[in-house]
Design a protein around this motif. Sequence first.
Motif, PDB file in Angstrom:
ATOM      1  N   HIS A  17       1.098  -0.716   0.017  1.00 55.65           N
ATOM      2  CA  HIS A  17       0.125  -0.316  -0.069  1.00 55.65           C
ATOM      3  C   HIS A  17       1.195   1.480   0.251  1.00 55.65           C
ATOM      4  N   ALA A  20       1.898   1.576  -3.731  1.00 56.74           N
ATOM      5  CA  ALA A  20       0.357   2.058  -4.408  1.00 56.74           C
ATOM      6  C   ALA A  20       0.684   0.574  -5.027  1.00 56.74           C
ATOM      7  N   ASN A  22      -0.404  -3.119  -6.355  1.00 55.91           N
ATOM      8  CA  ASN A  22      -1.152  -4.909  -6.356  1.00 55.91           C
ATOM      9  C   ASN A  22       0.129  -5.834  -6.153  1.00 55.91           C
ATOM     10  N   THR A  96       4.450   7.221  -5.117  1.00 56.06           N
ATOM     11  CA  THR A  96       3.678   7.453  -3.582  1.00 56.06           C
ATOM     12  C   THR A  96       4.754   7.021  -3.118  1.00 56.06           C
ATOM     13  N   LYS A 101       2.705   9.242  -0.373  1.00 57.72           N
ATOM     14  CA  LYS A 101       1.032   9.649   0.043  1.00 57.72           C
ATOM     15  C   LYS A 101       0.363   8.868  -0.209  1.00 57.72           C
ATOM     16  N   PRO A 102       0.024   7.482   0.307  1.00 61.06           N
ATOM     17  CA  PRO A 102      -0.808   6.388   0.288  1.00 61.06           C
ATOM     18  C   PRO A 102      -2.085   6.440   0.665  1.00 61.06           C
ATOM     19  N   LYS A 103      -3.043   5.906   0.029  1.00 58.23           N
ATOM     20  CA  LYS A 103      -4.798   6.365   0.693  1.00 58.23           C
ATOM     21  C   LYS A 103      -4.711   6.777   2.494  1.00 58.23           C
ATOM     22  N   ASP A 104      -5.506   7.154   2.447  1.00 58.66           N
ATOM     23  CA  ASP A 104      -5.525   7.632   3.859  1.00 58.66           C
ATOM     24  C   ASP A 104      -5.638   6.569   5.016  1.00 58.66           C
ATOM     25  N   PRO A 105      -5.765   5.929   4.792  1.00 55.61           N
ATOM     26  CA  PRO A 105      -5.892   4.121   6.158  1.00 55.61           C
ATOM     27  C   PRO A 105      -4.075   3.958   6.599  1.00 55.61           C
ATOM     28  N   TYR A 106      -3.833   3.825   5.024  1.00 55.04           N
ATOM     29  CA  TYR A 106      -2.036   3.806   5.433  1.00 55.04           C
ATOM     30  C   TYR A 106      -1.408   4.502   5.696  1.00 55.04           C
ATOM     31  N   LEU A 107      -1.513   6.364   6.091  1.00 56.57           N
ATOM     32  CA  LEU A 107      -0.805   7.156   5.905  1.00 56.57           C
ATOM     33  C   LEU A 107       0.296   7.387   7.440  1.00 56.57           C
TER      34      LEU A 107
END
Length: 446
Positions: A17, A20, A22, A96, A101-107
């Motif tokens: 994450h 960023a 898969n 990333t 700046k990953p998605k918010d849940p992983y900050l």
Amino acid sequence: MQLTIKAEGEHVNVLSHLLAKNPYRLYERDVNGHLVRLFFSHFSTNFVEVTIFVTPDPIELSRNSARSFDITSYINDREFAVSSIFCTFLRSALGTALNGKPKDPYLPWVDHPFSFEFSFGPLASATSLSLLKRLFEPIGFSVSTHFAEQKAPLTIKEKSSAQMITLKGRTTLQTGIRQLFVLIPVLDDYKHYFIDEKEIDKMKRYGEGWLDDHPERAYIYEKALRFKAIYDHTQQKGDQPIKETVIRLNDRRYETIIQKVSDLEKKASVVDLGSGEGKLTVKLGYVKGIKELLAVEPSEMAMTRALRQFTKRTQESDFLQPTPIRSSLFYYDNRLQNKDVIILCEVIEHIEEYRLPKMMKMILTNYRPHTLFISTPNYEYNQLYNMGDGYRHSDHRFEWTRDQFQTWCKENNTGFYDLTFTGIGEEHEQFGHPTQLCHFQRKETD
């Protein structure tokens, strides 16, 4: 060329994450004709291994469209070796992670340290293990190197000159990637493009939190920026004035020429000879008093790019639309005769020396401009870039000292022009200015 990242410990699977990416898909992108792949060779809760691998197009590297990578020949090892070029690909694949700046849940995981192993190479560099340790141990890494054995049937030497570097330490993913982004160019003996503000900003951004306290800080700035005046200044005054010490040489060069043209009484007709992508021509388009502006360039690709710049300004009332002319420096073109000003800005060094007298004879004898400006690099100043005997650009056929340039100008003068020599850029007491300029002014008695 490749970078492999291994991480062990609890929750290391969160790295997918932070990157960023898969872990069950192959990331594949084309960057200026070069194939960039990222894949996870192992992915679990306690162990992750991911590799960024670049397959360059050697023919693409030899074309004009790849000049941003500073390579002109594909018959060498550069496209296979980790270098300052490789950082361009890292930035596209790992943006990333670099920016945190990953998605918010992983900050919250951005600042979480993991036990990492970074392996990159092959590195075509004479860097010793001792120097590698001085660069990486202060930031918490142990260092080891490995030279590949030669497998070719005709063995010239037992080991390759390119080495693989392995770093082990505990850090955050963002910090580790940023440190590599700064330090790989330090290890690259090939990088020698001129430093501008973007390079300084990159150093400051990715060096935040670790570079200021690094014991080899001065050396890192010197090697990464290839501009000795910068690291001297950082030693004297600390971090604050770095950006202020460097003015982009291209901008200074254009500003100087624009000012000199503006100061001329006769400037109604101006020729930008060897105008390239039109950067100087665009600036000339705003000079009051110019009524005819010719952009002369033999390259169709460069002219196409210049036309885009001209077209953007079609609606500007204070901009004089240049007239593009596809023409050569070595064949007479009556459209260039008897103009007020002809400019050769950083052109002559791209031409074989033996061809220059013919060009000068045509300009001064056939075209007979009232004023001629010629600028070219000052070879002496290269010592401040730590370039050794190299030139500032791989396409340069030569670079002259101040004495060589002045001698050449005097020898090729027809006798009908007065010559004035000046410098452009920050002056050094011993080596002069980075760019040298000759102003040919036709004598009124001519």
